[in-house]
Design an enzyme around this catalytic site. Sequence first.
Site, short mmCIF file in Angstrom:
data_model
loop_
_atom_site.label_atom_id
_atom_site.label_comp_id
_atom_site.label_asym_id
_atom_site.label_seq_id
_atom_site.Cartn_x
_atom_site.Cartn_y
_atom_site.Cartn_z
N ALA A 13 0.80 -1.22 0.00
CA ALA A 13 0.00 0.00 0.00
C ALA A 13 0.83 1.27 0.00
O ALA A 13 0.30 2.36 0.20
CB ALA A 13 -0.93 0.01 1.21
N TYR A 166 7.09 -14.22 -13.23
CA TYR A 166 6.00 -13.35 -12.78
C TYR A 166 4.65 -13.90 -13.25
O TYR A 166 3.69 -13.98 -12.48
CB TYR A 166 6.19 -11.93 -13.30
CG TYR A 166 5.06 -11.01 -12.92
CD1 TYR A 166 4.98 -10.49 -11.64
CD2 TYR A 166 4.07 -10.69 -13.84
CE1 TYR A 166 3.93 -9.66 -11.28
CE2 TYR A 166 3.02 -9.87 -13.48
CZ TYR A 166 2.95 -9.35 -12.21
OH TYR A 166 1.90 -8.54 -11.85
#
Length: 282
Positions: A13, A166
């Site tokens: 965040a 990924y």
Amino acid sequence: MELTGKVCVITGATSGIGEVGAQELARKGARLVVVARDERRGEATMARLRAIAPAAAHRIHYADLSRIAEMKRVAAEIAAAEPRIDLLVNNAGALFASRHITADGLEMTFALNHVAYAVLTHGLAERLFAARPARVVSTASNAHRGARFDPADLQSAKSYKGVRAYNRSKLYNILWTRELARRWAGTGVTVNCFHPGFVASRFGDKAGGLLAYGVRVAKLLAISSEEGARTLVYLATSPEVAEVSGGYFFKCRPEKPSADAESAAAARLLWDETARIAGTIG
């Protein structure tokens, strides 16, 4: 979901869609519990959250989510401080040009982008159950379509390419979400994941080598973090998905993932291997 007085734990965040999502949840009344690694960025994020909602007792915990012992420690700290958790957002992730091995012996992308989701969620399970109805929202990606599930090489040991590792980690996010939703069916805790789109954030800036350069160039055509965070906030708050679990969403709508991502056998195998790793390492 009405967020006034609700507790939301969120990772990743301090930038990008995670930061935008956390701010929007704070505006809707949630008290944010942030998990971050970098203290400077963490304190900047907390200052912005406190400016948005001065009366909310937002908190931050610091941990290296690539390390299993750290994942478990921060989960235990949060569980000790929070009697109930209404929303958990698993969002932290990264891309690495070269193969790195953590101190636990895990490939870095696998550890950070997948294992951290699993360990933190299970470490907070009792607090989520205490808040029922509660939600778990995880950031996956349409990049999963570029991956095939290979049970013999979950951590890209045979050959490594950053983008492929990924892509695999995002496939794992969807498989893990589906299996957790199956196991938690009927408990009052829903579990969903989403594709934010290709976002112009800090993501990939420190991938290393030509990969980082390529990501920066590609971001010239990327969407904003505000647009990318919309589905995160939708899954966290919308009454339309209050009873939905195990879904994969894009632009606030359910989307069919790849065939590999829908494999129940692959989901169970990944679950078992992740549980073995998390239970025996760190």
